[in-house]
Design an enzyme around this catalytic site. Structure first.
Site, mmCIF file in Angstrom:
data_model
loop_
_atom_site.group_PDB
_atom_site.id
_atom_site.type_symbol
_atom_site.label_atom_id
_atom_site.label_comp_id
_atom_site.label_asym_id
_atom_site.label_seq_id
_atom_site.Cartn_x
_atom_site.Cartn_y
_atom_site.Cartn_z
ATOM 1 N N TYR A 152 17.847 30.846 4.793
ATOM 2 C CA TYR A 152 16.799 31.979 5.124
ATOM 3 C C TYR A 152 16.798 32.233 6.568
ATOM 4 O O TYR A 152 17.052 31.471 7.260
ATOM 5 C CB TYR A 152 15.446 31.365 4.653
ATOM 6 C CG TYR A 152 15.301 31.019 3.290
ATOM 7 C CD1 TYR A 152 15.078 32.067 2.502
ATOM 8 C CD2 TYR A 152 14.825 29.959 2.534
ATOM 9 C CE1 TYR A 152 14.682 31.873 1.086
ATOM 10 C CE2 TYR A 152 14.654 29.714 1.225
ATOM 11 C CZ TYR A 152 14.770 30.653 0.624
ATOM 12 O OH TYR A 152 14.229 30.796 -0.618
ATOM 13 N N MET A 205 13.295 24.547 0.310
ATOM 14 C CA MET A 205 12.283 23.761 -0.483
ATOM 15 C C MET A 205 12.971 22.956 -1.184
ATOM 16 O O MET A 205 12.529 21.608 -1.223
ATOM 17 C CB MET A 205 11.329 24.563 -1.516
ATOM 18 C CG MET A 205 10.127 23.846 -2.040
ATOM 19 S SD MET A 205 9.232 24.567 -3.160
ATOM 20 C CE MET A 205 8.404 25.765 -2.056
ATOM 21 N N LYS A 265 0.853 -1.320 0.030
ATOM 22 C CA LYS A 265 0.021 0.083 0.125
ATOM 23 C C LYS A 265 0.717 1.182 -0.033
ATOM 24 O O LYS A 265 2.009 1.409 0.416
ATOM 25 C CB LYS A 265 -0.747 -0.015 1.268
ATOM 26 C CG LYS A 265 -0.129 -0.041 2.465
ATOM 27 C CD LYS A 265 -1.041 -0.456 3.578
ATOM 28 C CE LYS A 265 -0.030 -0.321 5.115
ATOM 29 N NZ LYS A 265 -0.663 -1.017 5.845
ATOM 30 N N ARG A 290 -10.638 0.162 14.705
ATOM 31 C CA ARG A 290 -10.623 0.995 13.323
ATOM 32 C C ARG A 290 -11.642 0.574 12.287
ATOM 33 O O ARG A 290 -12.581 1.251 12.226
ATOM 34 C CB ARG A 290 -9.043 0.879 12.860
ATOM 35 C CG ARG A 290 -8.666 1.680 11.615
ATOM 36 C CD ARG A 290 -7.229 1.767 11.477
ATOM 37 N NE ARG A 290 -6.712 0.364 10.989
ATOM 38 C CZ ARG A 290 -5.335 0.331 10.493
ATOM 39 N NH1 ARG A 290 -4.649 1.168 10.566
ATOM 40 N NH2 ARG A 290 -5.378 -0.889 9.894
HETATM 41 C C1 LIG Z 1 -0.034 -1.976 6.749
HETATM 42 C C2 LIG Z 1 -0.706 -3.130 7.128
HETATM 43 C C3 LIG Z 1 0.209 -4.305 7.572
HETATM 44 C C4 LIG Z 1 1.712 -4.243 7.473
HETATM 45 O O1 LIG Z 1 2.097 -3.616 8.930
HETATM 46 P P1 LIG Z 1 3.598 -3.779 8.931
HETATM 47 O O2 LIG Z 1 3.779 -3.198 10.390
HETATM 48 O O3 LIG Z 1 4.270 -2.867 8.045
HETATM 49 O O4 LIG Z 1 4.261 -4.981 8.951
HETATM 50 C C5 LIG Z 1 -0.453 -5.542 7.778
HETATM 51 N N1 LIG Z 1 -1.844 -5.621 7.968
HETATM 52 C C6 LIG Z 1 -2.426 -4.458 7.503
HETATM 53 C C7 LIG Z 1 -4.021 -4.723 7.663
HETATM 54 C C8 LIG Z 1 -2.047 -3.309 7.190
HETATM 55 O O5 LIG Z 1 -2.878 -2.286 7.122
#
Ligand SMILES: *Cc1c(COP(=O)(O)O)cnc(C)c1O
Length: 814
Positions: A709, A758, A483, A582
């Protein structure tokens, strides 16, 4: 090697079915990367994770006519079969026989680190004087070593092979097939130690290789290795090297002082030479080479000359995106037949239909006619669309190449040519000898000439996955979470690599990410963790599998399925709420959920949940409670559904801390990058991501002069300031300004001074001997990603996903 099927059957005790006279010169074990089918046999290897038998059909389809497998799986009159008990045993037996046919001198290199460098350097040092054969790359395993040994032929005088093990009892097997006259033990470190009781067991296992060696050259800085070798092999000729003064070969000058040459004492003889690269690993590897050369009787001057000529061993192939949607695979560090074969294998891993080769003269060779004939034969099997030959020699053989080809004397002429500038949508393999400076082609084609890159080492990603897998049962499936642009590392490149290595599932956050992967040819099942309502169409069209976490989502998705007139049962995943609070179904919703699911044309492929605190030891109780809730709920769901979907709950930290709850699958994420929160496992992982830039300018400034800056920094004394072309738009938080953040330059850690801009920032390098154009490490080993996250007051996850898309991602493979 060259054997008939009949001979192979006799040597390795295999049952032959079919033509006994078929000739075998090469062995292939991965049907996807077969670079030549001429006289090649396919070896169907069974491992815990995979079964090579699945690929026999595709090997035959490609034109292979000899198959070595446990059983005959296909009827085809043209194919000869060698039936064996175990394919790895077969290659090992064959290699043992092969090695014993030739009476060559041999050097065997083992140890935790430095094997490949020492082997390559010995090869560089000795191949002028002997006809040498060596292991390609780091082929050193139960399979890699035998394949390396099979390269020996009658012309060779000396073989230099590396030998690696990862588990107990492996060395004994390797020693039986390869027993080197000279044994070398390099640095002993923590690699693979997890599979051994302790360091002593690891060392004892490794040195089994030297059972019949006459001489053992070893790194004596490890006290344990020193004493075990002296005890066990007191009757052999032992020579130690290292930094410690007790070693037979050690450095006596102050090696950290860059103004001085390095002086070494070698069994009483003293010599000095200039060395530019001064890190400990390089020096200790050079000591190993000096020791071997000295033992072989080389004179002092000769050794100095050879050490002076050692070339850094760059064995990596890098892939970068270029203009006009070309993908450039750059392998311009050395050019010989072995490395050409490896490059041809490598490009098979990309499914780009259009391929172009740029190849130069070979520099080291014995018989040009023979060599270029072989190069052309091999190349003609690869189906390149176009070939560019560069160099006065290789162009004489242009007629041997079947594809459309063009020739040039120099790389600069190639770059100017019309044909080259028209290339579009191609995979361009750059295979050149160093002196032709083929990297110029790469630079020319690079998308933007960006000096700041995020470098992802795919081999290290794979290594980290394997480390996590070593905590799991072999049959447990693995989902890789890709992701958020694969945690910032890149889009389909990572997914494609993981797919190639048989990952079972990919996980994305939103449907668009999944669609992007499908459009790039990813066929691995993909789960969408957070499918938005507007994307259900795309989910169905692109065969993505949604996470269903509430009745609202379930009903909406079902509506969409009906609208699309979907026939069959659509695969979905049910998320349960167990303590993260969640997303997910709650316990009191399960009965209704079961009822609804039974009325729909939907198949629950998995039931899962997510741990809130797998990385926090103090929350163990809470985590155990999550497992309990998960088990109770999924049992109820399974009962109600009447079938058993797979179950999964562990993320990366969960795999390491709670492997007993692996169920049927686990979901790895940050662990692939090499980050972990388990101190015992941490040293086993390798940092897979490096964020790098270069120094654009260096200014000498006087005391009290201000930088950047707002004049927030004023020099306390005269100093040198380096400007680096990376800023907050690239993902360096502005809060790192003025001494909060640091970068690595020339192995030193230097502070950011003044405000981060930047697109740029400044660091105080004082008297560090850096020059413009030198590399700057924002994070890699030193400082590490964790350290950098610490400067930013956040976690590695946020650092990676905040690196802007304009930073070019480069993928390397060792
Ligand atoms: C991102 C995610 C993971 C992976 O988590 P890590 O801590 O990066 O291993 C596993 N399961 C779900 C549902 C996630 O969203």
């Amino acid at each position: 090697m060259k054997y008939t099927a009949q001979q192979l059957a006799e040597i390795a005790n295999a049952q032959l079915i079919g033509d006994p006279n078929k000739v075998v010169k090469n062995l292939a074990f991965d049907s996807r990367i077969i670079y030549s089918v001429q006289d090649t046999a396919f070896l169907a290897i069974k491992t815990e994770k995979n079964n090579g038998e699945k690929y026999i059909a595709s090997a035959i389809e490609k034109g292979i006519h000899v198959i070595i497998a446990e059983q005959k799986t296909i009827d085809n009159d043209e194919v000869s079969w060698l039936l064996v008990e175990n394919a790895i045993d077969f290659v090992q037996k064959l290699a043992r026989y092969h090695f014993n046919q030739y009476n060559i001198s041999s050097i065997g290199v083992t140890g935790s680190n430095g094997k490949t460098i020492v082997k390559e350097w010995l090869y560089q040092s000795l191949s002028d004087d002997f006809s040498c054969v060596k292991s390609p790359k780091s082929f050193n395993s139960q399979l890699g070593l035998p394949l390396s040994l099979l390269k020996i032929n009658a012309s060779h005088q000396l073989g230099i092979f590396e030998v690696g093990i990862s588990k107990p009892n492996e060395m004994e097997k390797l020693q039986e097939i390869f027993s080197p006259k000279i044994g070398i033990l390099t640095h002993i470190g923590s690699a693979h130690i997890a599979h051994f009781q302790n360091e002593k067991q690891l060392i004892e296992e490794k040195i089994t290789l030297f059972k019949n060696s006459e001489v053992i050259v070893f790194n004596g800085d490890n006290d344990l290795a020193f004493s075990i070798l002296n005890e066990k092999y007191s009757s052999k000729h032992l020579i130690s090297y290292g930094f410690g003064k007790h070693n037979d070969v050690h450095i006596i000058s102050d090696w950290k002082d860059r103004t001085k040459d390095i002086t070494v004492t070698c069994l009483g003889e003293v010599f000095s030479f200039p060395v530019h690269q001064r890190d400990e690993a390089t020096l200790v590897n050079a000591l190993a080479v000096i020791t071997v050369l000295y033992h072989l009787g080389y004179a002092r001057e000769k050794i100095i000359e050879k050490i002076h000529h050692l070339k850094s061993v760059e064995m990596r192939l890098e892939a970068v995106n270029g203009i006009r949607n070309n993908l450039i695979i750059n392998d311009s560090f050395n050019l010989d037949l072995d490395s050409l074969k490896i490059a041809y294998q490598f490009i098979k891993e990309y499914n780009k239909p259009n391929k172009v080769l740029i190849i130069t003269d070979f520099v080291e060779k014995h018989n040009a006619d023979e060599l270029y004939k072989e190069v052309a034969d091999l190349t003609n099997e690869q189906n390149f669309n176009m070939i560019f030959l560069v160099g006065e020699e290789i162009q004489k053989y242009q007629s041997l190449f079947k594809a459309l080809s063009f020739s040039f004397n120099k790389i600069s002429e190639l770059i100017k040519s019309q044909e080259f500038n028209k290339l579009e949508n191609q995979l361009i393999l750059l295979k050149g000898a160093r002196k032709f400076e083929t990297e110029k082609v790469k630079t020319y084609l690079e998308l933007q000439k960006h000096e700041t890159v995020l470098e992802v080492n795919l081999n290290k990603v794979l290594h980290n996955i394997r480390v996590h897998q070593s905590f799991l049962r072999p049959e447990t499936k693995m989902m890789a979470m890709v992701k958020a642009y694969s945690y910032g590392l890149g889009g389909y490149e990572i997914a494609e690599f993981l797919q190639h290595h048989h990952i079972d599932y990919l996980g994305v956050a939103v449907a668009d990410e999944g669609v992007e992967l499908r459009k790039n040819g990813i066929i691995t099942p993909i789960i969408v963790m957070n499918p938005e309502q507007h994307s259900y169409n795309a989910v169905i069209d692109f065969n993505l599998e949604p996470n269903i976490y509430s009745f609202r989502v379930l009903e909406l998705f079902y509506q969409q399925l009906k609208q699309a007139d979907f026939v069959g049962d659509y695969p979905i995943h049910i998320k349960l709420e167990t303590g993260m609070h969640r997303l997910g179904f709650k316990e009191d919703e399960l009965d209704e959920l079961i009822q609804r699911l039974k009325q729909m044309n939907i198949r629950v492929k998995s039931i899962f949940s997510h741990l809130s605190s797998a990385d926090i030891p103090a929350e163990r109780e809470y985590t155990l409670q999550q497992f309990e809730v998960f088990e109770r709920q999924s049992e109820r769901l399974i009962q109600g559904l009447g079938y058993t979907p797979i179950q999964h709950i562990l993320n990366s930290s969960g795999i390491l801390n709670y492997p007993e709850y692996q169920y049927d699958m686990v979901r790895i994420g940050i662990g692939m990058v090499g980050i972990c929160y388990n101190e015992k496992v941490k040293p086993l992982l390798q940092p897979a991501v490096a964020f790098k830039s270069v120094i654009s300018q260096i200014s000498e400034i006087k005391k009290d002069v201000s930088v950047s800056y707002g004049r927030r920094y004023k020099a306390e004394k005269d100093t040198r300031i380096a400007t680096i072309p990376v800023g907050y738009a690239d993902g360096i938080p502005r809060l790192l300004s003025n001494g909060v953040g640091f970068v690595g330059i020339k192995n030193a850690i230097v502070p950011i001074v003044g405000s981060v801009c930047m697109d740029m920032m400044m660091v105080n390098i004082e008297d560090i001997p850096a020059k413009e154009g030198d590399e700057v490490i924002i994070f890699n080993g030193h400082p590490s990603l964790e350290e950098f996250a610490h400067y930013c007051k956040t976690i590695p996850y946020e650092v990676l996903t905040s690196i802007s898309r304009r930073v070019k991602r480069v993928y390397v493979k060792d």
